[in-house]
Write an enzyme that holds these catalytic residues in place. Structure first.
Site, short mmCIF file in Angstrom:
data_model
loop_
_atom_site.label_atom_id
_atom_site.label_comp_id
_atom_site.label_asym_id
_atom_site.label_seq_id
_atom_site.Cartn_x
_atom_site.Cartn_y
_atom_site.Cartn_z
N LYS A 106 -10.27 -0.39 10.69
CA LYS A 106 -10.40 -1.61 9.87
C LYS A 106 -10.67 -2.85 10.73
O LYS A 106 -10.84 -3.94 10.20
CB LYS A 106 -9.13 -1.81 9.04
CG LYS A 106 -8.92 -0.73 7.98
CD LYS A 106 -7.76 -1.05 7.10
CE LYS A 106 -7.21 0.14 6.34
NZ LYS A 106 -8.00 0.50 5.16
N GLN A 132 -4.53 -5.24 6.87
CA GLN A 132 -5.58 -6.08 6.26
C GLN A 132 -5.56 -7.51 6.81
O GLN A 132 -6.24 -8.38 6.27
CB GLN A 132 -5.40 -6.13 4.74
CG GLN A 132 -5.54 -4.79 4.04
CD GLN A 132 -6.96 -4.26 4.03
OE1 GLN A 132 -7.93 -4.98 4.28
NE2 GLN A 132 -7.10 -2.98 3.74
N CYS A 168 -4.73 2.54 -3.69
CA CYS A 168 -3.47 2.99 -3.06
C CYS A 168 -2.34 2.00 -3.32
O CYS A 168 -1.46 1.82 -2.47
CB CYS A 168 -3.63 3.23 -1.56
SG CYS A 168 -4.77 4.53 -1.14
N HIS A 195 0.87 -1.18 0.00
CA HIS A 195 0.00 0.00 0.00
C HIS A 195 0.91 1.24 0.00
O HIS A 195 2.02 1.18 0.53
CB HIS A 195 -0.83 -0.05 1.30
CG HIS A 195 -1.89 0.98 1.43
ND1 HIS A 195 -1.63 2.28 1.78
CD2 HIS A 195 -3.24 0.90 1.28
CE1 HIS A 195 -2.77 2.95 1.85
NE2 HIS A 195 -3.77 2.14 1.54
N ASP A 208 3.07 -4.82 7.95
CA ASP A 208 1.87 -3.99 7.86
C ASP A 208 0.67 -4.93 7.99
O ASP A 208 0.32 -5.65 7.05
CB ASP A 208 1.88 -3.27 6.51
CG ASP A 208 0.60 -2.48 6.26
OD1 ASP A 208 -0.31 -2.53 7.10
OD2 ASP A 208 0.52 -1.81 5.21
#
Ligand code: PLP
Length: 407
Positions: A227, A204, A365, A124, A201
């Site tokens: 999220k 997600q 993104c 991202h 990261d």
């Protein structure tokens, strides 16, 4: 196996009852942000109505109480991600803020001209640009791990890219565009063989699968509250204590200090060293409530149900004539990126919207990833545990209409 109580769970999310253009809402944009269960909304309301006071500062009862709730929220997050120490949990404004903090503090301390930062093709922008900025400041170079056509990391290339000049690896746990679940544990192991730290990261991943920081052994892990069914403007930076101790603060201000004189400032202990200014304490408490909520449902149950949704949607999408999917890794979450019959993704998204189906269109993104696949963008349907098989059927009907109208 117990049946997942999706209908009961949907009752917890009042927004899902809405109609859009006269059609029941199908919310398939969970990769962008998730909806909030009532108990998160009510926790935030209750604090504003009854208990609001700034934390860590005053002697009054409400401030003490709020400080306690804020620090309890930190404990909830620590337990949720299986971190070893409470001092390793830092509240930030979100995943982007967390990555910027590490890229800045790590970059200023450890990057020298000629050094390398290793990221992957599927990052991202939030896990690209902060590193690019750090590299530019320090004269270091950004290196990129290639991916296969299915959207998986090329592990041989990764091994070869890990070199004497690599100072840090920053990689996504799950791709927000492809859904690919990366073999981060193995990637961390390989980096650690060369004493290279790894930032993962988790923006997600954390809402779809159980994670454990001690087991994963990553050096930094980041994610956003909004999220994981919590509020916006709050997120987490997990960092191993030995790294956080060595990094200078990213921002200066109240709360992060020990002593300030005009000549010199000394800093507070962890985690407060990285929490300058009045924290988003209500956001932190709201996020902890969200995490408690999904923990009660159970991450394993969520994972199994979402895997069922993934397989159902994958089967239908793969059989749909003229639909090209991007991200077909065997190990993936229920995120689907596709282009339909040469119809511009924006047009597909607009028509689906008229049927009450919310998807995202564009580059998500991840512009370099779009370049990798030589496309301008995709339609993205990103599902989570309050979605249903019937909603997937609605998506397929919508796609058939798009095809009939435009293809
Ligand atoms: N990383 C990934 C993989 C994401 O999907 C996102 C948001 O979509 C981010 C980072 C940035 O998250 P935020 O905008 O909440 O800081």
């Amino acid at each position: 196996m117990e049946i997942f109580p999706v209908e009961r769970i949907r009752e917890d999310f009042p927004i899902l009852k809405q109609h859009v253009y006269g059609k029941p809402l199908v919310y398939f944009d969970n990769g962008a942000t998730t909806q909030k269960p009532v108990r998160v909304i009510e926790t935030i309301n209750r604090i504003h109505r009854e208990q609001n006071a700034s934390i860590h500062r005053s002697v009054n009862w409400m401030s003490d109480h709020m400080t306690q709730l804020y620090e309890d929220a930190r404990k909830t997050i620590r337990a949720f991600i299986g971190a070893g120490k409470i001092s390793e949990i830092i509240f930030t404004a979100g995943a982007t803020a967390s990555i910027n903090a590490v890229a800045f503090s790590f970059g200023e301390t450890f990057l020298e001209p000629g050094d390398e930062v290793l990221i992957s093709t599927m990052e991202h922008h939030s896990n690209i640009v902060p590193w690019q900025l750090a590299c530019e400041r320090r004269g270091a170079r950004l290196k990129v791990i290639p991916i296969t056509d299915a959207g998986t990391i090329e592990m041989d290339a990764y091994r070869n890219l890990l070199g004497d000049k690599t100072r840090i690896v920053a990689v996504t746990h799950v791709s927000n565009t492809l859904g690919t679940i990366n073999p981060v544990k193995e990637m961390i192991r390989l980096a650690h063989e060369r004493d290279i730290p790894v930032l993962v990261d988790g923006a997600q991943a954390i809402q779809h699968t159980a994670v454990n920081m001690v087991d994963l052994d990553c050096d930094f892990y980041v994610f956003s509250g909004h999220k994981v069914y919590g509020p916006t403007g709050i997120g987490i930076l997990y960092g191993k204590e030995q790294w956080l101790e060595r990094l200078p603060p990213y921002q200066g201000g109240g709360d992060m200090i020990d002593r300030v004189t005009f000549e010199k400032t000394t800093f507070n202990e962890l985690p407060f060293k990285f929490e300058a200014g009045t924290s988003n304490y209500i956001g932190a408490i709201g996020m902890a409530e969200a995490v408690a909520y999904i923990s009660e449902i159970g991450m394993q149950a969520i994972h199994e149900y979402e895997t069922g949704l993934r397989d159902y949607a994958a089967g239908l999408l793969s059989a749909f004539p003229g639909l090209s999917q991007y991200g077909t890794a065997p190990d993936k979450t229920a995120i689907f990126s596709f282009v339909l019959n040469n119809v511009h993704p924006f047009d597909t998204g607009m028509i689906l919207d008229k049927f009450g189906i919310a998807v995202r269109t564009g580059t998500h993104c991840t512009m370099p990833l779009m370049n990798r696949f030589r496309i301008e963008g995709t339609v993205r349907a990103s599902l989570c545990f309050y979605n249903t098989h019937q909603e997937i059927d609605r998506l397929m009907e919508g796609l058939q209409t798009v095809t009939d109208m435009l293809a």
